[in-house]
Motif scaffolding. Sequence first.
Motif, PDB file in Angstrom:
ATOM      1  N   ALA A  44       6.855 -22.185  61.080  1.00 17.82           N
ATOM      2  CA  ALA A  44       6.926 -21.533  62.391  1.00 17.82           C
ATOM      3  C   ALA A  44       8.315 -20.948  62.598  1.00 17.82           C
ATOM      4  CB  ALA A  44       6.603 -22.512  63.514  1.00 17.82           C
ATOM      5  N   ILE A  45       8.356 -19.803  63.255  1.00 22.57           N
ATOM      6  CA  ILE A  45       9.607 -19.152  63.642  1.00 22.57           C
ATOM      7  C   ILE A  45       9.488 -18.801  65.119  1.00 22.57           C
ATOM      8  CG2 ILE A  45      11.189 -17.238  63.244  1.00 22.57           C
ATOM      9  CD1 ILE A  45       9.991 -16.986  60.426  1.00 22.57           C
ATOM     10  N   THR A  46      10.493 -19.188  65.894  1.00 26.26           N
ATOM     11  CA  THR A  46      10.511 -18.886  67.332  1.00 26.26           C
ATOM     12  C   THR A  46      11.558 -17.815  67.595  1.00 26.26           C
ATOM     13  OG1 THR A  46       9.852 -21.154  67.853  1.00 26.26           O
ATOM     14  CG2 THR A  46      10.765 -19.834  69.647  1.00 26.26           C
ATOM     15  N   GLU A  53       3.329 -19.150  64.319  1.00 19.50           N
ATOM     16  CA  GLU A  53       3.122 -20.301  63.444  1.00 19.50           C
ATOM     17  C   GLU A  53       1.964 -20.054  62.495  1.00 19.50           C
ATOM     18  OE1 GLU A  53       1.535 -24.904  63.848  1.00 19.50           O
ATOM     19  OE2 GLU A  53       2.892 -24.102  65.378  1.00 19.50           O
ATOM     20  N   GLY A  54       2.188 -20.359  61.206  1.00 18.35           N
ATOM     21  CA  GLY A  54       1.139 -20.244  60.204  1.00 18.35           C
ATOM     22  C   GLY A  54       0.809 -21.606  59.620  1.00 18.35           C
ATOM     23  N   THR A 144       7.886 -14.757  55.728  1.00 15.95           N
ATOM     24  CA  THR A 144       7.601 -13.683  56.679  1.00 15.95           C
ATOM     25  C   THR A 144       6.264 -13.955  57.351  1.00 15.95           C
ATOM     26  OG1 THR A 144       8.794 -12.042  55.345  1.00 15.95           O
ATOM     27  CG2 THR A 144       7.280 -11.209  57.014  1.00 15.95           C
ATOM     28  N   LEU A 145       6.261 -13.966  58.689  1.00 20.08           N
ATOM     29  CA  LEU A 145       5.050 -14.136  59.498  1.00 20.08           C
ATOM     30  C   LEU A 145       4.784 -12.823  60.229  1.00 20.08           C
ATOM     31  CD1 LEU A 145       5.961 -17.598  61.083  1.00 20.08           C
ATOM     32  CD2 LEU A 145       4.472 -17.217  59.129  1.00 20.08           C
ATOM     33  N   ASN A 230      17.309 -18.025  65.232  1.00 23.74           N
ATOM     34  CA  ASN A 230      15.943 -18.364  65.617  1.00 23.74           C
ATOM     35  C   ASN A 230      15.548 -19.724  65.036  1.00 23.74           C
ATOM     36  OD1 ASN A 230      15.504 -15.831  66.892  1.00 23.74           O
ATOM     37  ND2 ASN A 230      15.014 -14.910  64.908  1.00 23.74           N
ATOM     38  N   PRO A 231      14.987 -20.616  65.852  1.00 21.03           N
ATOM     39  CA  PRO A 231      14.514 -21.907  65.326  1.00 21.03           C
ATOM     40  C   PRO A 231      13.442 -21.708  64.254  1.00 21.03           C
ATOM     41  CG  PRO A 231      14.671 -21.981  67.712  1.00 21.03           C
ATOM     42  CD  PRO A 231      14.871 -20.543  67.312  1.00 21.03           C
TER      43      PRO A 231
END
Length: 247
Positions: A44-46, A53-54, A144-145, A230-231
């Motif tokens: 996950a990236i916020t 989230e994947g 990468t999302l 970014n978290p």
Amino acid sequence: MKNTLAAIASWAAGILAYGPATAQSGNWNYEATIYLFAPESKTAITTPAGRIEGTLSFGDAIENLDFAFMGAFAASNGKWSFLTDYMYTDMSFGNDTPGTSYSGLNTSMTTQILNGYAGYRVHDSGRAAVDLMAGFRWFDTDTTLTLQPGTAPQRSAAANARWVDPVIGFRVRAAFSDRWQGTAFFDYGGFSSGNETWQILLTAGYALNEKWLLRGGYRYISMENEVNGNPFEFSQSGAIFGATYRF
């Protein structure tokens, strides 16, 4: 987290109460292991625009896996032991998304994890032993999302970074019989705001002979850090199986 630690402590106490693990001193002993970790993977990236989230189950990972390698090496002499563990995975996959804002989520993820530890035995009752561990966890990710456009335009978030965290932990080992043995391993690290990592490994092993050992059990590993402000979160949990050669 507290419930997990309590479960580990109870498991370790049960091993110690059972009675002892075999240990040799005076000579170097080595173990080389090839294993399969069959986890559910989450990343996950916020970003300021929101969290992406994947999630990939192990069953889907078999179909989406591009390449993977997992192996470990250990050396011990008397009360001292040294361990390394390396995992490489390269995969890409898709997830459905709720609603109509986006038509799906595509994830591309390449990760490397290298663990290194030095351990010192603080308890040995003959068939049960406890080692205190200290070391590091190196983590490398190229993730990468991408949320595919629906009623909302496409949105992406990426994390391309590597870092090293110090970790501390313990290992409990026991011999239940001449052929059966068990291991409980726990570590924790990071120790800074927004940066945390921890791992649980529980295995049972069966000795085919003096050289070969088959192992199976459960592993959970987690990393959290800030990447470009970014978290970022990554975790894997599931069954683990391996074959060890001792020399």
